[in-house]
Design an enzyme around this catalytic site. Structure first.
Site, PDB file in Angstrom:
ATOM      1  N   ASP A 422       0.823  -1.207   0.000  1.00 21.91           N
ATOM      2  CA  ASP A 422       0.000   0.000   0.000  1.00 21.91           C
ATOM      3  C   ASP A 422       0.862   1.264   0.000  1.00 21.91           C
ATOM      4  O   ASP A 422       1.923   1.305   0.625  1.00 21.91           O
ATOM      5  CB  ASP A 422      -0.890  -0.025   1.247  1.00 21.91           C
ATOM      6  N   GLU A 475       1.170  -0.484  -5.144  1.00 13.52           N
ATOM      7  CA  GLU A 475       0.201   0.575  -5.402  1.00 13.52           C
ATOM      8  C   GLU A 475       1.006   1.872  -5.490  1.00 13.52           C
ATOM      9  O   GLU A 475       1.331   2.482  -4.481  1.00 13.52           O
ATOM     10  CB  GLU A 475      -0.837   0.673  -4.279  1.00 13.52           C
TER      11      GLU A 475
END
Length: 741
Positions: A422, A475
């Site tokens: 993330d 990401e």
């Protein structure tokens, strides 16, 4: 008893000196083992001391035979018991409390526990199996069962383990400091799995709020915040075939279609009025989710973070236990059994993992030992304004190693098939979401976070060695070069990068009223300019259907019919576009409502044919994508794609070929206006019949069923650089996929 009594030449006094006693009473002694436990008396025997506040009496018993060897006498210091015994021998303590009797070995009779190699590798930041080293480990020491605790707190003046077992009294179980690693350790005999515990830490400024264990393998159910002693993981793994084969199944030329979901809100048990009564356990989820994912044809599921997190509204993206599955859904064993069941069913499991930041809850990592230990000390480096969180100081070797070990913990112990990392962009740049003057340059004066870059490269190299075949997915929302290139080539070493640019551009396009799409034509084609600069996943994720952005179907313009047609066309376009696929739960059947983490999906919508049609289409797209090599086996190379029509902005029509390695093509044609187009001519490479393998406007998807009767024959007329051509009926707001027969 005389505190100053001398037992002879070279002997040990029964009582330590007054300064040691005062430090012990105040729980400020840095080395409790120097006072407590057994100490040779210089005459072949031993002096035993125990500090047990509120104990009534203490007897020493032989550890092997259980015979009483004699009492420990209470001293003038409340809670301090001492005694001298003629022989050096293993012993246990029989303690009388107001509530009853307790028999246990003395924690202070055990020597140093952690091996020097463990401590060295931890300090170096390269301990590959830290989750079996630090934290609470159920084990036997010298044949005695119990729990070994170990925690890193180098700037603490004293650390104690506290829990129900010692009425949360920090005086009872102070730990031993292992120099120079800064790790504190203690073995508590007879303690068992299931015990709740925290650490009481004395910092430079005094006692801190009780801290949960950074290395906890299990936790209490939120909103309770204590760690729990976990049994060693015990899963009946039956996924050897999957684990052996997954390297081939997860190659860049294999199909990868990911169903992203939030465990707590995919499906729940509801009451008679439809409100959520409780969330399903891992076992219950497996019974429902696995058949659904198989039916829908996805190759993998991706779970939003399931690491323990205090605030459910963070969806798991503010975790505090990087090694513990959330207690909301069951035990660590239950989670392992869920992963095993997925693998047996042929479904891969990807976890969202958050190494960028952590919440500032007082029981967590923030100011863990009274200093900025896990985070940067300077808020210009260590505080995220966007999320009100703290940033890991990955330049510190121990923190670097802590996060490395977290990744390996999930991949190795739980057989996880990949991690979606993330907020990578926030890790790469020191000025991420900061104004001038609000950030500190790196040592070269630049904006790159060199420590985080080194960490990500090291992480990806180590994962490739320790968990062969596992995916590492970034990401990453910027144009950072080489995210999915190998570290040897100067890249970051990820397997894939989320294509945020494609997601943004394509969603912006599809939200336009068709009458204006001609002016945005390049937004759908621009992604092909850079489609092979990285290995990409096309993500329609949870972030696109929350916070007022509308659900995927509710982004679509037009009336009800047009909204569904647009959605079917968009999903078909996505599946036919180069790049692996990711779709968030609910999008596969056109949920109208924005996703809400406190409610289950609106499954009742599947009683309506339009929603059922979208679901049927996604299943068929997945099966086509998996079965036809042209749609996946040259995903990451330009040879797999060939434009036929990219410039027909007037009609909002696009057409291209997807080529397999074997030279077998698929023809994809998209019409993004609500106007049916009859006999639209498109060039094709081969003569003969081209069969319609998918029409997003087909009646079985609740479309208008405008198409080509299952196939068309070519004409000898060359077109679009191809030797043959076909005249197609293009459905309104529809996508056709054809193959040569």
């Amino acid at each position: 008893m005389n505190a100053g009594k001398d037992l002879g030449k070279g002997s040990v006094a029964l009582l330590p000196d007054r300064q040691d006693i005062e430090a012990l009473i105040k729980a400020e002694h840095r080395d409790p083992f120097s006072i407590l436990g057994p100490h040779a008396d210089g005459q072949g025997g031993q002096v035993i001391r125990a500090f047990l506040p509120q104990a009534l009496s203490v007897n020493v018993i032989d550890r092997a035979g259980g015979q009483v060897l004699g009492p420990l006498s209470i001293t003038e210091v409340p809670g301090l018991f001492v005694g001298q015994f003629a022989q050096l021998q293993p012993y246990a303590l029989r303690i009388n409390w107001a509530a009853g009797e307790q028999t246990s070995e003395d924690p202070y009779s055990f020597g140093p526990l952690l091996g020097e190699m463990d401590l060295y590798l931890f300090a170096e930041g390269n301990h590959r199996d830290l989750s079996t080293c630090l934290g609470a480990q159920v084990m036997s020491v010298d044949g005695v069962p119990g729990v070994r605790f170990a925690v890193w707190a180098p700037n603490a003046r004293r650390v104690s383990v506290v829990g129900d077992f010692n009425i949360w009294d920090g005086r009872r179980h102070p730990m031993r400091l292992r120099h120079p690693s800064g790790v504190w350790e203690l073995f508590i005999p007879r303690l068992e799995a299931g015990e709740a515990y925290k650490y009481e830490i004395l910092g430079a400024e005094g006692i801190l709020p009780l801290k949960a264990d950074p290395m906890a393998l299990a936790t209490q159910l939120p909103p309770d915040t204590a760690s729990k002693v976990a049994s060693p993981l015990s899963v009946d793994w039956q996924d050897a075939h999957w684990m052996h084969a997954r390297g081939e199944l997860q190659r860049p030329d294999a199909p990868l279609s990911i169903y992203e979901l939030h465990v707590g809100s995919w499906q729940c048990e509801v009451d008679e009025v439809g409100e959520v009564a409780r969330q399903y356990t891992w076992h219950e989820l497996a019974e429902r989710l696995i058949p659904y994912v198989q039916h829908m044809g996805f190759t993998h599921i991706e779970l939003m973070p399931i690491m323990e997190h205090p605030f459910g509204g963070s969806w798991g993206y503010q975790p505090l236990s990087q090694f513990a599955p959330s207690a909301r859904f069951g035990s660590p064993d239950d989670f392992g059994a869920f992963v095993n069941a997925c693998h047996v069913a042929g479904i891969g499991v990807i976890l969202d993992w958050v190494p960028a930041h952590f919440p500032n809850d007082t029981h967590g990592l923030a100011q863990f030992d009274g200093t900025a230990l896990y985070e940067y000390a300077n808020p210009l480096e260590g505080f995220h304004k966007d999320w009100n969180t703290l940033i890991y100081n990955l330049g510190r070797t121990e923190v670097h190693g802590f996060m490395l070990a977290s990744a390996l913990h999930w991949l190795k112990h739980f057989h996880i098939d990949g991690l979606r990392v993330d907020a990578v962009a926030s890790m790469l740049y020191r000025d991420y979401s900061r104004q001038p003057g609000e950030w500190i340059p790196n040592r070269h004066g630049g904006r790159e976070n060199l420590e985080a870059i080194d960490f990500l490269r090291h992480l990806n190299d180590v994962v490739a060695l320790e968990a062969p075949g596992a995916l590492m997915i970034a990401e990453e929302s910027t144009a950072w070069p080489g995210v999915s290139q190998s570290t040897e080539q100067g890249g970051l070493g990820f397997s894939y990068k989320w294509n945020m640019g494609w997601m943004h551009d394509s969603l912006h396009y599809i939200q336009q009223d068709p009458v204006y799409r001609a002016h945005h034509h390049n937004e759908l084609s621009f992604g092909l300019v850079y489609a092979w600069t990285e290995r990409f996943i096309l993500p329609i994720s949870h972030d696109e259907v929350v916070h007022g952005k509308h659900s995927l179907i509710d982004k679509m313009p037009g009336d009800r019919w047009q909204k569904f047609a647009n959605l079917r066309a968009y999903l078909s376009f996505m599946w036919a576009h180069p790049g692996k696929k990711l779709l968030f739960m609910g999008c596969e059947f056109g949920q109208w409502r924005e996703w809400n983490h406190d409610q289950q999906l609106d499954w009742y919508l599947l009683q309506y044919p339009e929603h059922k049609g979208v679901q049927k289409l996604v299943g068929d797209l997945n099966r086509l994508y998996r079965d036809v090599p042209a749609l996946h086996d040259q995903d990451d190379v330009a040879q797999g794609f060939e434009w036929l029509i990219g410039d027909d902005a007037t009609n909002s029509v696009y057409a291209w070929l997807r080529w397999s390695k074997a030279g077998k093509p698929l023809l994809v044609v998209a019409n993004f206006t609500p106007v049916p187009r009859e006999a639209y001519r498109i060039g094709v490479p081969f003569g003969g019949t081209w069969g319609e393998v998918l029409n997003s406007d087909a009646a079985l998807y609740a479309g208008s069923n405008y198409g080509n009767g299952g196939g068309v024959h070519t004409h000898a007329d060359a077109s679009h650089g191809q030797p043959f051509s076909v005249a197609l009926n293009l459905p309104p707001l529809g996508v056709l996929i054809l193959e040569p027969q």
